[in-house]
Design an enzyme around this catalytic site. Sequence first.
Site, PDB file in Angstrom:
ATOM      1  N   ALA A 193       0.801  -1.476  -0.147  1.00 29.39           N
ATOM      2  CA  ALA A 193      -0.050  -0.221   0.082  1.00 29.39           C
ATOM      3  C   ALA A 193       1.062   0.770  -0.363  1.00 29.39           C
ATOM      4  O   ALA A 193       1.133   2.095  -0.695  1.00 29.39           O
ATOM      5  CB  ALA A 193      -1.558  -0.290   0.780  1.00 29.39           C
ATOM      6  N   ARG A 236      -5.702  -3.847  10.120  1.00 30.04           N
ATOM      7  CA  ARG A 236      -4.855  -4.192  11.982  1.00 30.04           C
ATOM      8  C   ARG A 236      -4.581  -3.201  12.941  1.00 30.04           C
ATOM      9  O   ARG A 236      -5.306  -2.687  13.689  1.00 30.04           O
ATOM     10  CB  ARG A 236      -5.117  -5.319  11.895  1.00 30.04           C
ATOM     11  CG  ARG A 236      -5.913  -6.423  11.070  1.00 30.04           C
ATOM     12  CD  ARG A 236      -5.393  -7.758  11.656  1.00 30.04           C
ATOM     13  NE  ARG A 236      -4.194  -7.461  10.692  1.00 30.04           N
ATOM     14  CZ  ARG A 236      -3.467  -9.556  10.704  1.00 30.04           C
ATOM     15  NH1 ARG A 236      -4.658 -10.354  10.159  1.00 30.04           N
ATOM     16  NH2 ARG A 236      -2.465  -8.964   9.633  1.00 30.04           N
ATOM     17  N   HIS A 295       3.882 -12.624 -14.900  1.00 28.30           N
ATOM     18  CA  HIS A 295       4.332 -11.679 -16.088  1.00 28.30           C
ATOM     19  C   HIS A 295       4.403 -12.360 -17.238  1.00 28.30           C
ATOM     20  O   HIS A 295       4.166 -11.835 -18.314  1.00 28.30           O
ATOM     21  CB  HIS A 295       5.383 -10.604 -15.112  1.00 28.30           C
ATOM     22  CG  HIS A 295       5.492 -10.357 -13.789  1.00 28.30           C
ATOM     23  ND1 HIS A 295       3.569 -10.233 -13.322  1.00 28.30           N
ATOM     24  CD2 HIS A 295       5.899  -9.867 -12.495  1.00 28.30           C
ATOM     25  CE1 HIS A 295       3.808  -9.822 -11.899  1.00 28.30           C
ATOM     26  NE2 HIS A 295       5.121  -9.538 -11.654  1.00 28.30           N
ATOM     27  N   LYS A 354      12.866 -16.411 -19.637  1.00 25.91           N
ATOM     28  CA  LYS A 354      14.296 -16.917 -18.696  1.00 25.91           C
ATOM     29  C   LYS A 354      13.546 -15.962 -17.648  1.00 25.91           C
ATOM     30  O   LYS A 354      13.405 -14.498 -17.987  1.00 25.91           O
ATOM     31  CB  LYS A 354      14.902 -16.416 -19.179  1.00 25.91           C
ATOM     32  CG  LYS A 354      16.161 -16.772 -18.501  1.00 25.91           C
ATOM     33  CD  LYS A 354      17.238 -16.934 -20.139  1.00 25.91           C
ATOM     34  CE  LYS A 354      18.613 -15.712 -19.520  1.00 25.91           C
ATOM     35  NZ  LYS A 354      19.708 -15.771 -20.414  1.00 25.91           N
TER      36      LYS A 354
HETATM   37  C1  BG6 Z   1       7.137  -8.742  -8.781  1.00 25.65           C
HETATM   38  C2  BG6 Z   1       7.512  -9.662  -7.350  1.00 25.65           C
HETATM   39  O1  BG6 Z   1       5.526  -9.015  -8.822  1.00 25.65           O
HETATM   40  O2  BG6 Z   1       7.144  -8.384  -9.414  1.00 25.65           O
HETATM   41  C3  BG6 Z   1       9.266  -9.714  -7.288  1.00 25.65           C
HETATM   42  O3  BG6 Z   1       6.721  -9.517  -6.680  1.00 25.65           O
HETATM   43  C4  BG6 Z   1       9.646  -7.589  -8.292  1.00 25.65           C
HETATM   44  O4  BG6 Z   1       9.417 -10.694  -7.124  1.00 25.65           O
HETATM   45  C5  BG6 Z   1       8.952  -7.624  -9.227  1.00 25.65           C
HETATM   46  O5  BG6 Z   1      10.281  -7.738  -7.943  1.00 25.65           O
HETATM   47  C6  BG6 Z   1       9.081  -6.877  -9.984  1.00 25.65           C
HETATM   48  O6  BG6 Z   1       8.357  -5.678 -11.138  1.00 25.65           O
HETATM   49  P1  BG6 Z   1       9.252  -4.738 -11.628  1.00 25.65           P
HETATM   50  O7  BG6 Z   1       7.861  -3.631 -12.069  1.00 25.65           O
HETATM   51  O8  BG6 Z   1      10.391  -3.787 -10.680  1.00 25.65           O
HETATM   52  O9  BG6 Z   1      10.026  -5.620 -12.560  1.00 25.65           O
END
Ligand code: BG6
Length: 484
Positions: A18, A47, A250, A333
Amino acid sequence: PETGCLSIIVLGASGDLAKKKTFPALFNLYRQGFLQPDEVHIFGYARSKISDEELRNRIRGYLLSDKNASPEHSEGVSKFLQFIKYVSGSYDTEEGFQLLDKEISEHEILKKSQEGSARRLFYFALPPSVYPSVCRMIKRCCMNRSDLGGWTRIVVEKPFGKDLHSSEQLSSHIGELFDEPQIYRIDHYLGKELVQNLLVLRFANRFFLPLWNRDNIDNVQIVFREDFGTEGRGGYFDEYGIIRDIIQNHLLQVLCLVAMEKPVSLKPEHIRDEKVKVLQSVLPIKDEEVVLGQYEGYRDDPTVPDHSNTPTFATVILRIHNERWEGVPFILKAGKALNSRKAEIRVQFKDVPGDIFKCQKQGRNEFVIRLQPSEAIYMKLTVKQPGLEMSTVQSELDLSYKQRYQGVTIPEAYERLILDTIRGDQQHFVRRDELKAAWEIFTPLLHGIDNGEFKPISYQPGSRGPVEADELLAKAGYVQTHGY
Ligand code: BG6
């Protein structure tokens, strides 16, 4: 756009997500005029027994952490914080949620004189273990019952379960309480500028239409690297590992946008229909097309078990069984504690048949989309080396965003996605069947890792990861090109 009162409720308001993502995104939306002061009110719920002022101070501290912040910025932050109210309560009893409902209703009554509807957006900045009880509590105590009309929506974030079974359980639970159009499953990669550009690039450019297939493309690589480890969140990470943390969501979402067919239209359902088809066409992953790694020192973290088998690096080849992609490896990767921080898509084309320039060893044509850092789209191609000799050299056609779009600020992923949830646009959110198909692909491999059937190879922090991953890439047909 809809008008009327808008209540944004940040659940888990005193937590890290948050503070670092949700509130800054809301602040940026406010600053740019997307959250109208006469309509919006923000409620933090958690909480911790803290006051409104204590929550505001925490958020202020983070928003002002940039030492170069101007006086206008601090003034903006102070104005923004006035919209935030804090309610404390537990995540599994009605008491706190009834209180929350009372506060929201008061805000709605206050704004009732205005035209428009009452809208309630619940943002879950929470550990998934409390999702089921929080959904139940919202449904029981906090649904928008206003006679002004409007809606109630929830925004949830991964991890959505740990495998197909647990994810489906969670989906059924939420699905019994909320309809799919009310549920916004965030994958913040879908909010990144260059990920949003993928459909435009692919379907608005004549160049790519005839080339984007197995006849011309040799392999596709989707890469995520971070140059830091899991310090500070080893406990969370160890339960999930790099495949659940990055690849299954992602990178797989990016793969869908690279591989999908042209949707009938830009309607969210049409786009998501095409993404699901890609996921459903992925063949089972072969054991020999996986390399796992764990960086040295990962287990030194006191929150990580001494014998952890969790991968912090993985290279996995996916194969899409359809007319466009049969035989083209999609190499996913991802790794922590590597030599650089970068996320990019590399589309490597096949060699030119009948090469008369003997230039193949200089590298292939490659189309690269760099998601971060320094967003760029570039194409590697062979040209004549300038000068008297007829020799060739690899060069780039380069669209670097910093140079080309000077002065344009690229919005943060969360900012854009929260705005979409307010506008009711689900295009960049993951639909339930998409999530299920994504888990179907990775669950057998994940179970294998959990059961100790696959062992990660140790690699040096700050390296490229295990050499075995480079060997797998070479076997899949990837030809190393010169860095750019
Ligand atoms: C998050 C992962 O979803 O994405 C993290 O939990 C990671 O481990 C992060 O560091 C990376 O996000 P970005 O936008 O910095 O590539």
